[in-house]
Scaffold this active site. Structure first.
Site, PDB file in Angstrom:
ATOM      1  N   ASP A 156     -10.203   4.548  -7.480  1.00 56.20           N
ATOM      2  CA  ASP A 156      -9.028   5.140  -8.115  1.00 56.20           C
ATOM      3  C   ASP A 156      -7.825   4.240  -7.844  1.00 56.20           C
ATOM      4  O   ASP A 156      -7.898   3.290  -7.065  1.00 56.20           O
ATOM      5  CB  ASP A 156      -8.807   6.564  -7.591  1.00 56.20           C
ATOM      6  CG  ASP A 156      -8.127   7.461  -8.616  1.00 56.20           C
ATOM      7  OD1 ASP A 156      -7.454   6.927  -9.522  1.00 56.20           O
ATOM      8  OD2 ASP A 156      -8.257   8.691  -8.514  1.00 56.20           O
TER       9      ASP A 156
ATOM     10  N   GLU B 117      -1.533  15.669 -11.291  1.00 58.17           N
ATOM     11  CA  GLU B 117      -1.891  15.306  -9.921  1.00 58.17           C
ATOM     12  C   GLU B 117      -1.020  16.043  -8.897  1.00 58.17           C
ATOM     13  O   GLU B 117      -0.749  17.236  -9.034  1.00 58.17           O
ATOM     14  CB  GLU B 117      -1.844  13.788  -9.760  1.00 58.17           C
ATOM     15  CG  GLU B 117      -2.850  13.082 -10.674  1.00 58.17           C
ATOM     16  CD  GLU B 117      -3.030  11.628 -10.346  1.00 58.17           C
ATOM     17  OE1 GLU B 117      -3.392  11.311  -9.209  1.00 58.17           O
ATOM     18  OE2 GLU B 117      -2.817  10.795 -11.243  1.00 58.17           O
TER      19      GLU B 117
END
Length: 862
Positions: free
Chosen positions: A327, A527
């Site tokens: 990521d 997020e």
């Protein structure tokens, strides 16, 4: 971009060890006393050779035989379009290029589809022009609910909506439509689907999860992979118009403590397997080509460094033979690593670094470590083989054994009417009717209907995050050509039936309506910026509730349409409404809501509600709880609940007491990945004036302090010679309840040059930002020269270039005499000396055990 000290091109020479805390104030990123063991042999064994074909492997052999070590290392790195040109990507033989959440062609987020295609073609042409062997790059984008980064694309309901449909075939068809629209813009890889099993929906990514039920997640994960890639073992697999799928995030991202994004999952190994890994075996069986490793840790070990899970379980036990990608700069969170250098992640099983802005340095460092044998050659070759295998199976090589792919879809497929019709069907099937007292729904479209609330006309709000940009919160309706707002959908059907639909932001009207549809809910987020302390909807803001009660008092029947990325505590709003619909995040086709709320022009019911809760709806402001056997407590409406017109039921009056125990509402994250969380901003104060930074990527100077903010953090340099202050502040918040409930302020930072004078941390009171005090020179919380904590030792002891964690319980500030009731800046760092530090993130966490407080610091000379 400036290089952080200690990181440039020099090789570290060996895998680093964890940062050893030099003081009890410094919390280690790995918690040795709580580590848990993984037993791969207890995990189910998957097919060993699902993606292995002899002709493919022979073709890869021939490629690798002609690749230099430099070629191979390039294939293991993915850069972002904002930080790498097509020429550079080809020169370094980079394996992939992505368009990150805020990246777009030439920096234009609202670029036309043709500009996206022009850009992807530029990367392909540049790679094709390199010396033999020419290896095409993988071009990736976050198409998580349709190709929603691109204007004009069909924006499908978010995963939380699709879970409520309980319909794998619908999800499969959405995957196929999404793949076609992604392929049309030249991308061949999407970072979807998320297969997290969200168990604490305070998590800001809960809307990316299909359900709290691992069995439902498993079914929908396989369906989406099949839709995106085509059916494994058939000619349709990765044919034209298909795109590489990515199941993410491996592993346990939906089970972090208190729903904290990127936090620690402390579940048992059995729960990790039974619940959080449920989506991976069926996705692997469906032929998924890519898996993304997770930011979170498991029992203190960061997933990007967890060889037992990445290699022992995912690759060896599950039999995954595709590509394991990292990521966004997640390697920098591994103790001993930086975002520029991390052999630990490759050793653990990562095949490709997502190094958006750090690609050049990580290339050089990884190459040097490979030459020195720090990273075994076999591990390098295995990772390269996996990257090339995915490229071959995706038919990127014109001369590969699969032969060239046929022509991809044209740009005309974006927003295709058939895709929009499919998205509208998904909206209808995802809506969950929670309440319909007195049979208020469906409404007669021939009557007079009042539609209330800004959300009814805001297409961006109904789409949610990961739409056009990362957070999805800077869009206007002009950014959604061809889309339909909720009000527009209602008005079209009402007017077609001969009725009258009126919009009112505040619920005022000149002629009493027959009914009011009140549309409200969460604003877009993504997020960690969506993390919450409780599930209370809009704490402290009762405007919508007051409108509903006013309309109810006037005798107007009320239909509530609630937009949210998760179930929330809305008992007062449920009581104020006659009917209540959980509409989740429906995407671009708002007309699907009108399809269910209104009768047909002939007075008949056209569509009934079929959506069922995929998440338990909470009875209090805190999330439901799960027992070891999977049973749920604390639910108002159980998973699977949903009313129908054909099966009515009455909902009685609900309790409106919050049952929270403490007022701890508000964002948990102050700053991360270059972004501050609303309502806060970054300020610089040098004693004469206060400078507010405009993000992102601004460089702001004060007399003795300059700050540059980018995706890697806030890079602050104090030059000495006088006091200067770096703050994160804005609207006043009450932190006293958090202090009473063992909450701590946690900073993660990287020191470039150590302090030469006292470094202090403390809060700043509301007066510092009062309108009467525009220069920001108000008294600090507690006293004229307030108590702050001396953290000099923590900054001086931090290892240069490595991430260090500093955890400061809020009670320490209170014990030192600071009032935490009206705090305008939860974080203030000041020094009069020299210091260079990068603040990576700052957030509130639960303090663990009895932690000592650093001493109070004297006020510096001003």
């Amino acid at each position: 971009m400036a290089r952080p000290p200690g990181s440039p091109d020099a090789t570290r020479g060996a895998v680093r060890v964890a940062v050893v805390a030099a003081a009890l104030l410094i919390g280690a990123a790995v918690h040795p006393g709580r580590a848990a063991s993984v037993h791969p042999d207890r995990w189910p064994a998957g097919p060993r050779n699902l993606l292995i074909h002899a002709d493919t492997e022979r073709f890869i052999d021939s490629l690798m035989a002609n690749m230099t070590l430099e070629d191979k290392i390039g294939q293991l790195i993915q850069a972002d379009i904002a930080f790498v040109t097509p020429r550079e990507a080809a020169q370094y033989r980079l394996g992939s290029v992505l368009a990150g959440g805020n990246s777009a062609p030439y920096g234009h987020l609202r670029a036309a589809p043709a500009e996206w295609l022009q850009l992807t073609n530029a990367y392909r042409r540049a790679a094709a022009g390199t010396a033999h062997p020419a290896i095409p790059p993988l071009l990736a984008i976050d198409a998580v609910h349709g190709n929603a980064r691109v204007r004009g694309a069909t924006i499908f309901p978010q995963n939380v909506s699709l879970g409520a449909t309980h319909d794998p075939d619908l999800v499969r068809r959405i995957g196929r439509a999404t793949a076609a629209e992604v392929a049309a813009t030249g991308f061949d890889w999407t970072f979807a689907p998320t297969v997290a099993v969200a168990r604490d929906v305070r998590w800001g990514r809960s809307y990316e999860s299909y359900s709290e039920d691992p069995r439902l997640v498993a079914r929908l994960a396989a369906a989406m992979v099949d839709g995106l890639q085509g059916t494994l073992g058939t000619p349709d697999f990765m044919a034209a118009g298909r795109t590489i799928a990515t199941v993410k995030h491996f592993l346990g991202d939906g089970g972090t403590e208190e729903g904290r994004d990127q936090g620690d999952d402390r579940a048992s190994e059995e729960t990790l397997l039974r619940v959080h890994a449920a989506g991976y075996p069926p996705a692997i069986d469906a032929g998924v080509l890519s898996v993304m490793a997770s930011y979170n840790s498991w029992h203190g070990i960061k997933m990007h460094a967890n060889a037992a899970l990445l290699t022992g379980v995912l690759k060896d036990r599950f039999g995954f033979n595709g590509l394991l990608v990292g990521d966004w700069n997640a390697q920098e969170e591994i103790p001993g690593c930086t975002k520029f250098d991390c052999p630990t992640a490759l050793d653990a099983g990562l095949d490709m670094f997502m190094a958006p802005d750090s690609w050049r340095q990580i290339y050089r460092n990884t190459l040097a470590e490979a030459r020195a044998g720090v990273i075994p050659a076999a591990r390098i070759d295995d990772a390269v083989r996996r990257v090339l295998r995915v490229k071959v199976l995706a038919r990127l090589f014109a001369r590969g054994p699969e032969g060239p792919a046929t022509k991809p879809p044209s740009l005309a497929v974006l927003g295709d009417p058939a895709h929009r019709a499919l998205a509208r069907q998904a909206v209808r099937e995802s809506l969950v009717l929670l309440k319909n007292n007195r049979g208020v729904l469906p409404l007669d479209p021939k009557g007079r209907i009042l539609v209330v609330g800004r959300a009814a006309i805001d297409i961006g709000q109904q789409c949610g995050g990961w739409t056009i940009d990362w957070q999805g919160d800077h869009n206007t309706n002009a950014d959604f050509p061809g889309a339909t707002s909720i009000f527009a959908g209602i008005r079209a059907q009402v007017e077609a039936a001969g009725g009258h639909a009126v919009y009112s932001a505040d619920g005022r009207y000149t002629r009493k309506p027959d009914a009011a549809i009140v549309v409200f809910g969460e604003h877009p987020y993504a997020e960690f910026e969506g993390d919450r302390e409780t599930l209370e909807y809009a704490p402290g803001n009762h405007r919508i509730l007051e409108i509903m009660r006013r309309l109810r008092g006037a005798g107007v029947p009320i239909v509530a349409v609630f937009l949210s990325g998760r179930p929330m505590w809305v008992n007062p709003q449920l009581n104020a409404a006659d009917a209540f619909v959980a509409a989740w995040l429906p995407g671009s086709e708002g007309g699907g809501i009108a399809d269910l709320l209104l009768r047909g022009p002939d007075g008949k019911i056209r569509h009934d509600f079929h959506g069922r809760l995929a998440f338990s709806w909470p009875a209090t402001v805190m999330p439901v709880r799960f027992a070891a056997d999977g049973s749920v407590s604390g639910a108002l409406f159980a998973r699977g609940y949903g009313l129908e017109y054909a099966k009515p039921a009455r909902v009685g009056r609900l309790p409106e007491a919050r049952h929270a125990g403490a007022d701890v509402n508000g964002p948990q994250t102050l700053f991360a990945r270059g972004h501050v969380t609303a309502p806060w901003s970054i300020y610089l104060d040098d004693g004469l004036a206060t400078v507010r930074m405009t993000l992102p990527d601004q460089v702001a100077p004060a007399r003795h302090l300059s700050v540059r903010v980018d995706s890697g953090g806030a890079h602050a340099t104090w030059t000495g010679g006088g006091w200067s202050d770096l703050r994160i502040g804005g609207r006043a918040v009450d932190l006293s309840g958090r202090a009473d409930h063992h909450v701590a302020l946690q900073l993660r930072f990287r020191v470039a040059s150590p302090p030469t004078a006292t470094v202090r941390i403390g809060p700043v009171c509301e007066a510092a930002y009062a309108a009467a005090d525009p220069d920001g020179r108000g008294a600090r919380c507690g006293a004229a020269h307030p108590p702050m904590l001396d953290v000099t030792h923590a900054f001086a002891a931090a290892r240069s270039g490595s991430a260090t964690v500093l955890t400061l319980p809020l009670r320490c500030f209170a014990d030192a005499g600071a009032s935490l009731v009206r705090v305008a800046a939860p974080l203030s760092i000041d020094t009069a000396g020299r210091l260079s530090v990068s603040l990576i993130d700052a957030r509130f966490v639960r303090a663990r055990g009895a932690q000592p407080c650093p001493p109070a610091a004297d006020a510096p000379a001003r």
